[in-house]
Design a protein around this motif. Sequence first.
Motif, PDB file in Angstrom:
ATOM      1  N   VAL A  26      55.813  13.650  -8.150  1.00 52.89           N
ATOM      2  CA  VAL A  26      56.783  13.357  -9.210  1.00 52.89           C
ATOM      3  C   VAL A  26      56.424  12.040  -9.893  1.00 52.89           C
ATOM      4  CG1 VAL A  26      59.210  12.862  -9.726  1.00 52.89           C
ATOM      5  CG2 VAL A  26      58.623  14.710  -8.131  1.00 52.89           C
ATOM      6  N   LYS A  27      56.062  11.051  -9.114  1.00 53.78           N
ATOM      7  CA  LYS A  27      55.636   9.765  -9.697  1.00 53.78           C
ATOM      8  C   LYS A  27      54.414   9.957 -10.597  1.00 53.78           C
ATOM      9  CE  LYS A  27      57.221   6.869  -5.881  1.00 53.78           C
ATOM     10  NZ  LYS A  27      56.789   6.008  -4.754  1.00 53.78           N
ATOM     11  N   LEU A  28      53.477  10.775 -10.153  1.00 50.71           N
ATOM     12  CA  LEU A  28      52.273  11.042 -10.953  1.00 50.71           C
ATOM     13  C   LEU A  28      52.627  11.679 -12.290  1.00 50.71           C
ATOM     14  CD1 LEU A  28      49.841  12.358  -8.220  1.00 50.71           C
ATOM     15  CD2 LEU A  28      49.503  10.340  -9.633  1.00 50.71           C
ATOM     16  N   LEU A  29      53.538  12.627 -12.274  1.00 51.93           N
ATOM     17  CA  LEU A  29      53.931  13.282 -13.521  1.00 51.93           C
ATOM     18  C   LEU A  29      54.514  12.276 -14.508  1.00 51.93           C
ATOM     19  CD1 LEU A  29      55.515  16.536 -12.076  1.00 51.93           C
ATOM     20  CD2 LEU A  29      53.362  16.347 -13.351  1.00 51.93           C
ATOM     21  N   TYR A  30      55.376  11.402 -14.027  1.00 51.87           N
ATOM     22  CA  TYR A  30      55.956  10.395 -14.914  1.00 51.87           C
ATOM     23  C   TYR A  30      54.905   9.391 -15.389  1.00 51.87           C
ATOM     24  CZ  TYR A  30      60.778  11.839 -14.662  1.00 51.87           C
ATOM     25  OH  TYR A  30      61.944  12.540 -14.812  1.00 51.87           O
ATOM     26  N   LEU A  31      54.001   9.024 -14.508  1.00 48.98           N
ATOM     27  CA  LEU A  31      52.940   8.086 -14.881  1.00 48.98           C
ATOM     28  C   LEU A  31      52.036   8.677 -15.958  1.00 48.98           C
ATOM     29  CD1 LEU A  31      51.703   5.323 -14.194  1.00 48.98           C
ATOM     30  CD2 LEU A  31      50.313   6.480 -12.476  1.00 48.98           C
ATOM     31  N   LEU A  32      51.779   9.978 -15.875  1.00 49.93           N
ATOM     32  CA  LEU A  32      50.885  10.638 -16.822  1.00 49.93           C
ATOM     33  C   LEU A  32      51.601  11.137 -18.076  1.00 49.93           C
ATOM     34  CD1 LEU A  32      48.683  12.595 -14.269  1.00 49.93           C
ATOM     35  CD2 LEU A  32      48.119  10.477 -15.486  1.00 49.93           C
ATOM     36  N   HIS A  55      43.925  14.414  -4.160  1.00 50.12           N
ATOM     37  CA  HIS A  55      44.543  15.596  -3.551  1.00 50.12           C
ATOM     38  C   HIS A  55      45.806  16.010  -4.312  1.00 50.12           C
ATOM     39  CE1 HIS A  55      45.845  18.427  -0.511  1.00 50.12           C
ATOM     40  NE2 HIS A  55      47.012  17.808  -0.463  1.00 50.12           N
ATOM     41  N   GLN A  56      46.646  15.055  -4.639  1.00 48.61           N
ATOM     42  CA  GLN A  56      47.884  15.367  -5.352  1.00 48.61           C
ATOM     43  C   GLN A  56      47.602  15.849  -6.772  1.00 48.61           C
ATOM     44  OE1 GLN A  56      50.495  15.694  -3.601  1.00 48.61           O
ATOM     45  NE2 GLN A  56      49.643  14.647  -1.812  1.00 48.61           N
ATOM     46  N   LEU A  57      46.620  15.260  -7.425  1.00 50.31           N
ATOM     47  CA  LEU A  57      46.237  15.710  -8.766  1.00 50.31           C
ATOM     48  C   LEU A  57      45.732  17.153  -8.739  1.00 50.31           C
ATOM     49  CD1 LEU A  57      44.429  12.523 -10.118  1.00 50.31           C
ATOM     50  CD2 LEU A  57      46.639  13.424 -10.889  1.00 50.31           C
ATOM     51  N   ALA A  58      44.997  17.504  -7.712  1.00 48.89           N
ATOM     52  CA  ALA A  58      44.484  18.877  -7.589  1.00 48.89           C
ATOM     53  C   ALA A  58      45.640  19.870  -7.493  1.00 48.89           C
ATOM     54  CB  ALA A  58      43.573  18.989  -6.370  1.00 48.89           C
ATOM     55  N   ILE A  59      46.672  19.520  -6.762  1.00 44.58           N
ATOM     56  CA  ILE A  59      47.834  20.401  -6.638  1.00 44.58           C
ATOM     57  C   ILE A  59      48.543  20.530  -7.981  1.00 44.58           C
ATOM     58  CG2 ILE A  59      50.135  20.621  -5.588  1.00 44.58           C
ATOM     59  CD1 ILE A  59      48.841  19.283  -3.060  1.00 44.58           C
ATOM     60  N   LEU A  65      50.412  21.706 -14.390  1.00 47.53           N
ATOM     61  CA  LEU A  65      51.335  20.656 -14.801  1.00 47.53           C
ATOM     62  C   LEU A  65      50.605  19.469 -15.430  1.00 47.53           C
ATOM     63  CD1 LEU A  65      53.778  20.762 -11.780  1.00 47.53           C
ATOM     64  CD2 LEU A  65      54.071  21.790 -14.046  1.00 47.53           C
ATOM     65  N   ILE A  66      49.335  19.324 -15.092  1.00 51.48           N
ATOM     66  CA  ILE A  66      48.509  18.282 -15.693  1.00 51.48           C
ATOM     67  C   ILE A  66      47.190  18.906 -16.133  1.00 51.48           C
ATOM     68  CG2 ILE A  66      49.532  16.406 -14.332  1.00 51.48           C
ATOM     69  CD1 ILE A  66      46.901  16.428 -12.657  1.00 51.48           C
ATOM     70  N   SER A  67      46.493  18.188 -17.003  1.00 52.25           N
ATOM     71  CA  SER A  67      45.163  18.630 -17.420  1.00 52.25           C
ATOM     72  C   SER A  67      44.211  17.451 -17.282  1.00 52.25           C
ATOM     73  CB  SER A  67      45.194  19.146 -18.856  1.00 52.25           C
ATOM     74  OG  SER A  67      45.679  18.161 -19.730  1.00 52.25           O
ATOM     75  N   PHE A  68      42.940  17.743 -17.402  1.00 55.26           N
ATOM     76  CA  PHE A  68      41.953  16.679 -17.276  1.00 55.26           C
ATOM     77  C   PHE A  68      40.981  16.730 -18.444  1.00 55.26           C
ATOM     78  CE2 PHE A  68      39.890  20.274 -15.378  1.00 55.26           C
ATOM     79  CZ  PHE A  68      38.545  20.104 -15.638  1.00 55.26           C
ATOM     80  N   ASN A  69      40.363  15.595 -18.669  1.00 52.75           N
ATOM     81  CA  ASN A  69      39.366  15.455 -19.722  1.00 52.75           C
ATOM     82  C   ASN A  69      38.174  14.725 -19.110  1.00 52.75           C
ATOM     83  OD1 ASN A  69      38.062  15.308 -22.159  1.00 52.75           O
ATOM     84  ND2 ASN A  69      39.276  13.602 -22.927  1.00 52.75           N
ATOM     85  N   LYS A  70      37.008  15.360 -19.155  1.00 54.84           N
ATOM     86  CA  LYS A  70      35.811  14.758 -18.559  1.00 54.84           C
ATOM     87  C   LYS A  70      34.961  14.135 -19.656  1.00 54.84           C
ATOM     88  CE  LYS A  70      32.252  15.560 -15.226  1.00 54.84           C
ATOM     89  NZ  LYS A  70      31.723  16.370 -14.178  1.00 54.84           N
TER      90      LYS A  70
END
Length: 109
Positions: A26-32, A55-59, A65-70
Amino acid sequence: MKNSFDDELLAETTKIYKVLSNPTRVKLLYLLESNEMTVNEIAEKLDLARSVVSHQLAILREHQLISFNKKGKYVSYTLDDPHILSIIELTFDHVSHVIKHEPHHYNFR
């Protein structure tokens, strides 16, 4: 409210609630929410080990719920589904009543 439930929809919904049952996620979602950040930046900001953050980002990614940019060797993450925070906020509203032992003042009938 529906009189019958779609089993697949119900199963996926309960998976999301399991994902949200972890305070770090939940903290990660708000941070991102308004920041694109790398694992190192997140780990530093939340004072967590990089392996925990990864590990939490992978979940969170697994559940879209999140995406990534390489960019080269760097990977940054951002919130992919902002309305998930609305769900969390509604839950916070409910929980605040529970903590304070206050009644809910909603009348849906």
